[in-house]
Design an enzyme around this catalytic site. Sequence first.
Site, PDB file in Angstrom:
ATOM      1  N   TYR A  56       0.864  -1.634   0.133  1.00 24.66           N
ATOM      2  CA  TYR A  56       0.470  -0.357  -0.552  1.00 24.66           C
ATOM      3  C   TYR A  56       1.393   1.254  -0.237  1.00 24.66           C
ATOM      4  CZ  TYR A  56      -3.885  -3.197   1.316  1.00 24.66           C
ATOM      5  OH  TYR A  56      -4.824  -3.871   1.288  1.00 24.66           O
ATOM      6  N   SER A 200     -13.781  -3.925   1.298  1.00 22.14           N
ATOM      7  CA  SER A 200     -15.064  -3.078   0.428  1.00 22.14           C
ATOM      8  C   SER A 200     -16.053  -3.791   0.393  1.00 22.14           C
ATOM      9  CB  SER A 200     -14.274  -3.371  -1.037  1.00 22.14           C
ATOM     10  OG  SER A 200     -13.267  -2.832  -1.687  1.00 22.14           O
ATOM     11  N   PRO A 201     -16.834  -3.581   1.614  1.00 21.89           N
ATOM     12  CA  PRO A 201     -18.148  -3.424   1.933  1.00 21.89           C
ATOM     13  C   PRO A 201     -18.640  -2.617   2.177  1.00 21.89           C
ATOM     14  CG  PRO A 201     -16.611  -3.046   4.473  1.00 21.89           C
ATOM     15  CD  PRO A 201     -15.745  -2.844   2.977  1.00 21.89           C
ATOM     16  N   GLY A 203     -18.636  -0.966  -1.047  1.00 23.54           N
ATOM     17  CA  GLY A 203     -19.102  -1.440  -2.664  1.00 23.54           C
ATOM     18  C   GLY A 203     -17.354  -0.382  -3.199  1.00 23.54           C
ATOM     19  N   ARG A 204     -16.064   0.111  -2.877  1.00 25.31           N
ATOM     20  CA  ARG A 204     -15.467   1.233  -3.500  1.00 25.31           C
ATOM     21  C   ARG A 204     -16.855   2.062  -3.967  1.00 25.31           C
ATOM     22  NH1 ARG A 204     -11.269  -2.070  -4.315  1.00 25.31           N
ATOM     23  NH2 ARG A 204     -11.505  -4.414  -5.147  1.00 25.31           N
ATOM     24  N   PHE A 207     -22.021   2.623  -1.776  1.00 32.95           N
ATOM     25  CA  PHE A 207     -22.702   3.180  -1.075  1.00 32.95           C
ATOM     26  C   PHE A 207     -22.246   3.938   0.663  1.00 32.95           C
ATOM     27  CE2 PHE A 207     -23.037  -1.306  -1.412  1.00 32.95           C
ATOM     28  CZ  PHE A 207     -24.548  -1.618  -1.942  1.00 32.95           C
ATOM     29  N   ALA A 208     -21.497   5.182   0.012  1.00 34.20           N
ATOM     30  CA  ALA A 208     -21.694   6.224   1.040  1.00 34.20           C
ATOM     31  C   ALA A 208     -22.307   6.876   0.676  1.00 34.20           C
ATOM     32  CB  ALA A 208     -20.105   6.936   0.083  1.00 34.20           C
TER      33      ALA A 208
END
Length: 327
Positions: A56, A200-201, A203-204, A207-208
């Site tokens: 990372y 990624s719960p 969904g990238r 769902f923000a």
Amino acid sequence: MQKRQLGPDGPMVGAVALGTMNFVGTYGDTTPEDALRCMSACLEMGVDHFDSSNIYGAGRAEELLSRFLKDHGDRVVLASKCGITRRAEQPFDNSAAHMREALEGSLRRLGVDHIHLYYLHRHEVARPIEEVMETLLAFRAEGKIGAIGLSEVAPATFERAQAVGPVAAVQSEYSLWTRQVELGMLQATGRSGTALVGFSPVGRGIFARELPDPATFGQNDLRQGMPRFSPEHWPHNLKRLQAFRSFAADLGESPATLAIAWLLSRGPQVIALPGSRSIAHMQDNARGAMIDLSPQHLDQIEALLPIGWAHGPRYGAAMSVGPQAYC
């Protein structure tokens, strides 16, 4: 926040963890100071399991995390990973020599002498998983790691690894729009008590609180190479997402909170691993571990976002190399 066990013999940790990849430019820029403030806020929310990797930001995420661990390391359950090289000629290397070099580098960057949970980030197909497990078990015997994890493997690989030694956690992408793990990994980890850490719960970012606009993604945004955000697929996905967002609003919750709560309902071994640079977003994520969805709510979510609803594969051709497909 509710607690869940990180493997059959592992520590109890918050049901929502923190991924540190977002702090090093994967989805946009942030400052080290903002990242450290976010880490501090997460810890106060009960998010005490921090996940990183040697790749990372080419080690920058671990270096940044080390600054936080100096003052708060006794309160954090730490995870990192090895096995990806970023070399075109050999993108994955699970040899004992490479893994040891990677581990020593992570320990140095993190400023610690022990990593609680150490993952094989990707399995090198040509190398038997049994051989890789022996290397990881040697690290554990030396006291340099506490537990072993595997990332993006198939259930068959997991079960072969388990025959050699205990696997505390399997990390796989898992969310309302990526549900491959329900074709075997969810069941396998449930049988063994191994933690299933779903990355990624949210969904990238879909769902923000604010829907992402693919047209605004920066050049280095990881989502640029994901077909679900392409002009071909995104309009179809957007219709479903808008319906889900309306449902969340009717419940008085953010879409992220609802998505996390849904994920945690899938089994007692499931831990959510979102990554965010935003304290507000992590508050939404953490709240997902504080609410229980009724069977009626779960049925309504399934009707809105049934398994397989997403248009397009989760990865393009380049990113599909490495994660093990199954079923």
